[in-house]
Design a protein around this motif. Structure first.
Motif, short mmCIF file in Angstrom:
data_model
loop_
_atom_site.label_atom_id
_atom_site.label_comp_id
_atom_site.label_asym_id
_atom_site.label_seq_id
_atom_site.Cartn_x
_atom_site.Cartn_y
_atom_site.Cartn_z
N PRO A 12 0.81 -1.23 0.00
CA PRO A 12 0.00 0.00 0.00
C PRO A 12 0.84 1.27 0.00
O PRO A 12 0.45 2.27 -0.61
CB PRO A 12 -0.82 -0.12 1.29
N SER A 13 1.99 1.25 0.65
CA SER A 13 2.84 2.44 0.68
C SER A 13 3.31 2.82 -0.72
O SER A 13 3.41 4.00 -1.05
CB SER A 13 4.04 2.22 1.60
N ARG A 14 3.58 1.84 -1.56
CA ARG A 14 4.00 2.11 -2.94
C ARG A 14 2.86 2.70 -3.75
O ARG A 14 3.04 3.64 -4.53
CB ARG A 14 4.52 0.81 -3.57
N ALA A 16 0.37 4.37 -2.53
CA ALA A 16 0.18 5.73 -2.01
C ALA A 16 1.18 6.69 -2.62
O ALA A 16 0.83 7.80 -3.04
CB ALA A 16 0.30 5.72 -0.49
N GLU A 17 2.43 6.27 -2.69
CA GLU A 17 3.48 7.12 -3.26
C GLU A 17 3.19 7.41 -4.73
O GLU A 17 3.29 8.56 -5.17
CB GLU A 17 4.82 6.41 -3.12
N ASP A 22 -1.69 9.58 1.10
CA ASP A 22 -1.12 8.95 2.28
C ASP A 22 -1.45 7.46 2.28
O ASP A 22 -2.48 7.04 1.74
CB ASP A 22 -1.71 9.61 3.54
N ALA A 23 -0.58 6.65 2.88
CA ALA A 23 -0.80 5.20 2.95
C ALA A 23 -2.10 4.88 3.69
O ALA A 23 -2.76 3.89 3.37
CB ALA A 23 0.39 4.52 3.60
N ARG A 24 -2.47 5.72 4.66
CA ARG A 24 -3.73 5.49 5.37
C ARG A 24 -4.93 5.62 4.43
O ARG A 24 -5.94 4.93 4.61
CB ARG A 24 -3.87 6.46 6.54
N ARG A 27 -5.20 2.34 2.60
CA ARG A 27 -5.76 1.32 3.50
C ARG A 27 -7.25 1.55 3.72
O ARG A 27 -8.03 0.59 3.83
CB ARG A 27 -5.00 1.30 4.82
#
Length: 69
Positions: A12-14, A16-17, A22-24, A27
């Motif tokens: 998820p962080s990728r 988001a980037e 934001d990663a939240r 999610r």
């Protein structure tokens, strides 16, 4: 013989980037069912890049010039 593309999974962080959020947020999209993800363990979530493409194209249709505002 036709070749099939092997799925590529990213965290998820990728996502988001790449989307500039934001990663939240990613999610939350997963928990709302807007974005499909695979849970590999209690702390490991991955998203197929084809699913991200589908999500982005659907979002683009919802905010395009022909959408109901």
């Amino acid at each position: 013989m036709a070749t099939t593309k092997k799925p590529t999974y990213v965290p998820p962080s990728r996502v988001a980037e790449d989307l500039g959020v934001d990663a939240r947020t990613v999610r939350r999209w997963i928990s709302e069912g807007r974005l499909t993800a695979v849970r590999l363990s209690a702390r490991c979530i991955r998203i197929d890049t084809a699913e991200v493409d589908r999500f982005v194209s659907q979002a683009a249709r919802n905010i395009g010039p022909n959408s109901a505002a």
